[in-house]
Motif scaffolding. Sequence first.
Motif, PDB file in Angstrom:
ATOM      1  N   ARG A   1      27.304  23.695 -44.125  1.00 49.32           N
ATOM      2  CA  ARG A   1      26.280  23.453 -45.146  1.00 49.32           C
ATOM      3  C   ARG A   1      26.119  21.962 -45.405  1.00 49.32           C
ATOM      4  N   TRP A   2      27.221  21.294 -45.672  1.00 50.18           N
ATOM      5  CA  TRP A   2      27.130  19.892 -46.055  1.00 50.18           C
ATOM      6  C   TRP A   2      26.767  18.986 -44.881  1.00 50.18           C
ATOM      7  N   LYS A   3      27.205  19.352 -43.682  1.00 47.12           N
ATOM      8  CA  LYS A   3      26.798  18.562 -42.520  1.00 47.12           C
ATOM      9  C   LYS A   3      25.285  18.655 -42.341  1.00 47.12           C
ATOM     10  N   ALA A   4      24.747  19.862 -42.528  1.00 49.02           N
ATOM     11  CA  ALA A   4      23.293  20.050 -42.415  1.00 49.02           C
ATOM     12  C   ALA A   4      22.541  19.248 -43.469  1.00 49.02           C
ATOM     13  N   GLU A   5      23.195  18.965 -44.585  1.00 52.93           N
ATOM     14  CA  GLU A   5      22.571  18.183 -45.652  1.00 52.93           C
ATOM     15  C   GLU A   5      22.765  16.678 -45.452  1.00 52.93           C
ATOM     16  N   GLY A   6      23.427  16.305 -44.356  1.00 50.52           N
ATOM     17  CA  GLY A   6      23.535  14.892 -44.009  1.00 50.52           C
ATOM     18  C   GLY A   6      24.828  14.212 -44.386  1.00 50.52           C
ATOM     19  N   TYR A   7      25.818  14.968 -44.823  1.00 49.07           N
ATOM     20  CA  TYR A   7      27.102  14.372 -45.172  1.00 49.07           C
ATOM     21  C   TYR A   7      28.018  14.342 -43.945  1.00 49.07           C
ATOM     22  N   SER A   8      28.867  13.330 -43.867  1.00 47.11           N
ATOM     23  CA  SER A   8      29.867  13.279 -42.797  1.00 47.11           C
ATOM     24  C   SER A   8      31.139  13.955 -43.296  1.00 47.11           C
ATOM     25  N   ILE A   9      31.683  14.838 -42.458  1.00 49.83           N
ATOM     26  CA  ILE A   9      32.795  15.692 -42.852  1.00 49.83           C
ATOM     27  C   ILE A   9      33.956  15.534 -41.872  1.00 49.83           C
ATOM     28  N   LEU A  10      35.167  15.531 -42.402  1.00 51.97           N
ATOM     29  CA  LEU A  10      36.389  15.576 -41.599  1.00 51.97           C
ATOM     30  C   LEU A  10      37.263  16.686 -42.164  1.00 51.97           C
ATOM     31  N   LEU A  11      37.873  17.472 -41.281  1.00 52.22           N
ATOM     32  CA  LEU A  11      38.765  18.541 -41.719  1.00 52.22           C
ATOM     33  C   LEU A  11      40.216  18.135 -41.506  1.00 52.22           C
ATOM     34  N   GLY A  12      41.087  18.533 -42.433  1.00 53.68           N
ATOM     35  CA  GLY A  12      42.514  18.284 -42.319  1.00 53.68           C
ATOM     36  C   GLY A  12      43.253  19.607 -42.245  1.00 53.68           C
ATOM     37  N   ALA A  13      43.960  19.829 -41.140  1.00 48.49           N
ATOM     38  CA  ALA A  13      44.632  21.117 -40.902  1.00 48.49           C
ATOM     39  C   ALA A  13      46.005  21.116 -41.576  1.00 48.49           C
ATOM     40  N   GLY A  14      46.002  21.267 -42.884  1.00 50.54           N
ATOM     41  CA  GLY A  14      47.242  21.233 -43.651  1.00 50.54           C
ATOM     42  C   GLY A  14      47.978  22.558 -43.714  1.00 50.54           C
ATOM     43  N   ASP A  15      47.377  23.627 -43.164  1.00 53.67           N
ATOM     44  CA  ASP A  15      48.086  24.904 -43.107  1.00 53.67           C
ATOM     45  C   ASP A  15      48.943  24.894 -41.848  1.00 53.67           C
ATOM     46  N   THR A  16      50.089  24.267 -41.945  1.00 51.44           N
ATOM     47  CA  THR A  16      50.983  24.138 -40.789  1.00 51.44           C
ATOM     48  C   THR A  16      52.009  25.268 -40.734  1.00 51.44           C
ATOM     49  N   PHE A  17      51.907  26.188 -41.664  1.00 49.21           N
ATOM     50  CA  PHE A  17      52.862  27.296 -41.721  1.00 49.21           C
ATOM     51  C   PHE A  17      52.599  28.297 -40.600  1.00 49.21           C
ATOM     52  N   ARG A  18      51.323  28.472 -40.269  1.00 48.99           N
ATOM     53  CA  ARG A  18      50.946  29.413 -39.204  1.00 48.99           C
ATOM     54  C   ARG A  18      50.182  28.661 -38.108  1.00 48.99           C
ATOM     55  N   ALA A  19      50.623  28.806 -36.869  1.00 50.29           N
ATOM     56  CA  ALA A  19      49.921  28.173 -35.746  1.00 50.29           C
ATOM     57  C   ALA A  19      48.492  28.701 -35.658  1.00 50.29           C
ATOM     58  N   ALA A  20      48.309  29.982 -35.955  1.00 49.66           N
ATOM     59  CA  ALA A  20      46.976  30.579 -35.869  1.00 49.66           C
ATOM     60  C   ALA A  20      46.009  29.948 -36.861  1.00 49.66           C
ATOM     61  N   ALA A  21      46.542  29.468 -37.987  1.00 49.81           N
ATOM     62  CA  ALA A  21      45.678  28.857 -39.002  1.00 49.81           C
ATOM     63  C   ALA A  21      45.091  27.549 -38.489  1.00 49.81           C
TER      64      ALA A  21
ATOM     65  N   ALA B   1      39.247   5.287 -43.097  1.00 45.49           N
ATOM     66  CA  ALA B   1      39.024   4.291 -42.048  1.00 45.49           C
ATOM     67  C   ALA B   1      37.678   4.499 -41.356  1.00 45.49           C
ATOM     68  N   ARG B   2      37.274   5.757 -41.236  1.00 42.67           N
ATOM     69  CA  ARG B   2      36.020   6.078 -40.550  1.00 42.67           C
ATOM     70  C   ARG B   2      34.817   6.071 -41.500  1.00 42.67           C
ATOM     71  N   GLY B   3      35.074   5.917 -42.791  1.00 38.47           N
ATOM     72  CA  GLY B   3      33.981   5.938 -43.756  1.00 38.47           C
ATOM     73  C   GLY B   3      33.351   7.306 -43.923  1.00 38.47           C
ATOM     74  N   VAL B   4      34.175   8.348 -43.756  1.00 39.24           N
ATOM     75  CA  VAL B   4      33.686   9.729 -43.877  1.00 39.24           C
ATOM     76  C   VAL B   4      33.419  10.050 -45.351  1.00 39.24           C
ATOM     77  N   ASP B   5      32.367  10.816 -45.601  1.00 42.48           N
ATOM     78  CA  ASP B   5      32.025  11.173 -46.980  1.00 42.48           C
ATOM     79  C   ASP B   5      33.037  12.121 -47.607  1.00 42.48           C
ATOM     80  N   LEU B   6      33.515  13.098 -46.815  1.00 41.27           N
ATOM     81  CA  LEU B   6      34.376  14.128 -47.402  1.00 41.27           C
ATOM     82  C   LEU B   6      35.431  14.603 -46.420  1.00 41.27           C
ATOM     83  N   LEU B   7      36.671  14.606 -46.875  1.00 43.33           N
ATOM     84  CA  LEU B   7      37.765  15.278 -46.179  1.00 43.33           C
ATOM     85  C   LEU B   7      37.982  16.617 -46.865  1.00 43.33           C
ATOM     86  N   ILE B   8      37.889  17.692 -46.102  1.00 50.28           N
ATOM     87  CA  ILE B   8      38.224  19.016 -46.635  1.00 50.28           C
ATOM     88  C   ILE B   8      39.624  19.352 -46.125  1.00 50.28           C
TER      89      ILE B   8
END
Length: 305
Positions: free
Chosen positions: A123-143, A180-187
Amino acid sequence: MFGRLREGLRRSREQLSNSVEQLVLGKKVIDDALLEDLEAILLQADMGVAATREIMDRVTQRVRRNELKDPTALRAAIRQALLDILQPRAQDWTPQKGQTQVLMMVGINGAGKTTTIGKLSARWKAEGYSILLGAGDTFRAAAVEQLQGWAERVQVPVIAQGAGADSASVLYDAYAAARARGVDLLIADTAGRLHTQGHLMEELKKVKRVLAKQDPAAPHQIWLVLDAGTGQNALQQVQQFHEAVGLTGICITKLDGTAKGGVVAAVAKALPLPIRFIGVGEGVEDLRPFSAEAFVDALFAESGS
């Protein structure tokens, strides 16, 4: 879009609105027996005790003041009382361009947290925001793999390490990369956990502290993802996650899979927290910003309309 919302709430509408319609069918007066049956309907729809009490108090007062005499007008009275409960919780939020923010997502296993992250990213990428995801669910490899799959699908980058890595460290690195990359949002995804698992709740607090080392305001938003099907257990989740990390919003998912859509009202009464998004289907477009009016309209749509 209203049609999709209406269809997504079909089972809840059958439980609540249609039940009220059947209750008043052929009735001439609003008596104590009818009000008792109405209260039972609201509770069965998972409105919760507090929301049910508020709705019933408002309806009963109108009956006593002779403002509400016709049983067929009950639907409209309930609709208005429900809208009054939900309206203050409908607060939209979007990222800010040019200012790297962190949205930390929390919730129990199976609530739809990672899927919600993917849909928000789209949704937010389509609205023009730059997004980065952080895979903090390290408890499960599948996550981690699931989040990477969403990242590939919506074409946003993701910072990840292997299963078993320290969640706080992964998200610290992800936030550093986002800035460092100037990303609008880290989820920031976090491991799904039961609200009763004290040691895992402590890990969430650690993640929050570590992010704040780079910016005292981080994480800027902390949203809890709730599965509507968990019913009244959702209230305990809201209260305990809020106590642990200080929630700033709630996303309620899987409303299309339950007849208990009244849980939205129960959550709205539990704590004065914004309901940011609701999920009413599998598609990306079925995760929609919460609008109290649209929700109540869909819940009380006339049969066949």
